[in-house]
Design an enzyme around this catalytic site. Sequence first.
Site, PDB file in Angstrom:
ATOM      1  CE1 TYR A 213      -4.035  -2.060   0.335  1.00  0.00           C
ATOM      2  CE2 TYR A 213      -2.600  -3.399   1.711  1.00  0.00           C
ATOM      3  CZ  TYR A 213      -3.768  -3.251   0.993  1.00  0.00           C
ATOM      4  OH  TYR A 213      -4.655  -4.283   0.911  1.00  0.00           O
TER       5      TYR A 213
ATOM      6  CG  ASN B 122     -10.223  -3.038  -8.974  1.00  0.00           C
ATOM      7  OD1 ASN B 122     -10.758  -2.640  -9.988  1.00  0.00           O
ATOM      8  ND2 ASN B 122      -9.332  -4.018  -8.970  1.00  0.00           N
TER       9      ASN B 122
ATOM     10  CB  CYS C  36      -7.209  -4.896  -6.306  1.00  0.00           C
ATOM     11  SG  CYS C  36      -8.637  -5.983  -6.442  1.00  0.00           S
ATOM     12  CG  HIS C  37      -5.075 -10.656  -6.879  1.00  0.00           C
ATOM     13  ND1 HIS C  37      -5.687 -10.202  -8.036  1.00  0.00           N
ATOM     14  CD2 HIS C  37      -4.032 -11.419  -7.284  1.00  0.00           C
ATOM     15  CE1 HIS C  37      -5.041 -10.687  -9.084  1.00  0.00           C
ATOM     16  NE2 HIS C  37      -4.020 -11.418  -8.660  1.00  0.00           N
TER      17      HIS C  37
ATOM     18  CD  GLU D   3      -1.625 -13.196 -10.327  1.00  0.00           C
ATOM     19  OE1 GLU D   3      -0.667 -12.400 -10.135  1.00  0.00           O
ATOM     20  OE2 GLU D   3      -2.761 -12.823 -10.676  1.00  0.00           O
TER      21      GLU D   3
END
Length: 166
Positions: free
Chosen positions: A100, A123, A131-132, A160
């Site tokens: 952040y 989002n 956004c994850h 990911e």
Amino acid sequence: MDSTPTALIRLSSPIGRLELTGDDVGVLTLSIEREGHLPHEDQPEHPSPVLEEAAKQLTEYFAGTRTRFDVPLHLAGGTAFQRAVWARLDELDYGTVTSYGELGLSIDRPGSGRAIGGAVGANPLPILIGCHRVLASNGRITGYSGGSGIPTKEWLLGHEGIEYRS
């Protein structure tokens, strides 16, 4: 330009049902099923070529064969600050992470972590705009507004190959 959804499509995914809305410009929203419900579940589907392509690309993402989305997105809402955060999130590559604080610095808003968190949570296109991929500076998950919350974010990060702390 009118940003009223004119198209609606749903698909299954490993994190629950997804619902996409769109207009003549592109994909407007992506919602992840929460407690068995979707925002427009009472409405019939109205597919469009853009939403069908988005669904195809999301299916490829979940299958592990796609790492970048290239469907047109229409960010119709949000404040200028939120749109700046979303634009920066859209630049994050598959498998990468930011904090952040780093996100705030990247848009010339240092020290605005709480506001950054609010923008990330607002989002309208999670997954399509990653956004994850935002964690606390110590690598911890602090929350997630999509689907089942933190378990959904954990699944996406694991998918990911992104390391995080619980």
